[in-house]
Scaffold this active site. Sequence first.
Site, PDB file in Angstrom:
ATOM      1  N   ASP A 103      30.022  29.252  -6.865  1.00 42.02           N
ATOM      2  CA  ASP A 103      30.699  30.450  -6.383  1.00 42.02           C
ATOM      3  C   ASP A 103      30.491  30.455  -4.860  1.00 42.02           C
ATOM      4  O   ASP A 103      29.656  29.711  -4.342  1.00 42.02           O
ATOM      5  CB  ASP A 103      30.063  31.685  -7.038  1.00 42.02           C
ATOM      6  N   ASP A 130      30.968  33.722  -2.387  1.00 46.69           N
ATOM      7  CA  ASP A 130      30.408  34.966  -1.852  1.00 46.69           C
ATOM      8  C   ASP A 130      29.085  35.302  -2.518  1.00 46.69           C
ATOM      9  O   ASP A 130      29.001  35.425  -3.744  1.00 46.69           O
ATOM     10  CB  ASP A 130      31.394  36.120  -2.052  1.00 46.69           C
TER      11      ASP A 130
END
Length: 231
Positions: free
Chosen positions: A13, A15
């Site tokens: 991922d 963020d």
Amino acid sequence: MSKYRAVSHVIFDMDGILLDTEGVYKKAIATIASRFGKNYTSDIVAKVTGTVERESARIAVTEMKLPMPVEEFQNEFHKLSYDFFRKYGVTVFPGAKRLVHHLSKHNIPISVATSSSQDSFELKSAKHKDFFKLFDHIVCGGSDPEVKQGKPAPDIFLVSASRFPDKPNPEKCLVFEDAPNGVQAAVNAGMQVVMCPDENVPSELRKNATMVVNSLDDTPVEAFGLPELIK
């Protein structure tokens, strides 16, 4: 027998895992909420984190009962967060930098699967182009037509796995996530997932993760059959 499966590919991922962006998103949502005397609490943060922008807006408006249309909230959130990114910039987490460079050095296929749109990704990664060149590919769920549903649906991770040249089975992929929605998406995709959560994420929302760590470079990646990261 180890309780962990050996993997060959790693999906990150972005963020809150690679880039320290969650503070900006929290600040933007809290700024809008405060105009109506509402508080952006940690339990709402946990529900919003890791979702695509439209879903983030819907959850924020619904949970805080804000007297504004979702579309208006989304537009204001979009503008505020972009302004904050331009003003303050974004940093790469040191632990993430160490782990990504380690995996790249050992020729482990790696990718990014972010709920951000392509333009949002370009803005946030602008000062870290060399870092993101280390990844085999980037999937931007907020604008990629193949990602039909956002996290916690498994789409983004399955799409990311399919874009590696050798198209590994999901069980051969290890995901790194910070958000409960992302963890559930990885589980739904049939992948193991290492969670590096924000301190506000309650313990009950960490239970679905295969492993929980405080920093990416604290991960004993050798437990998943990957080259050990020596500190």
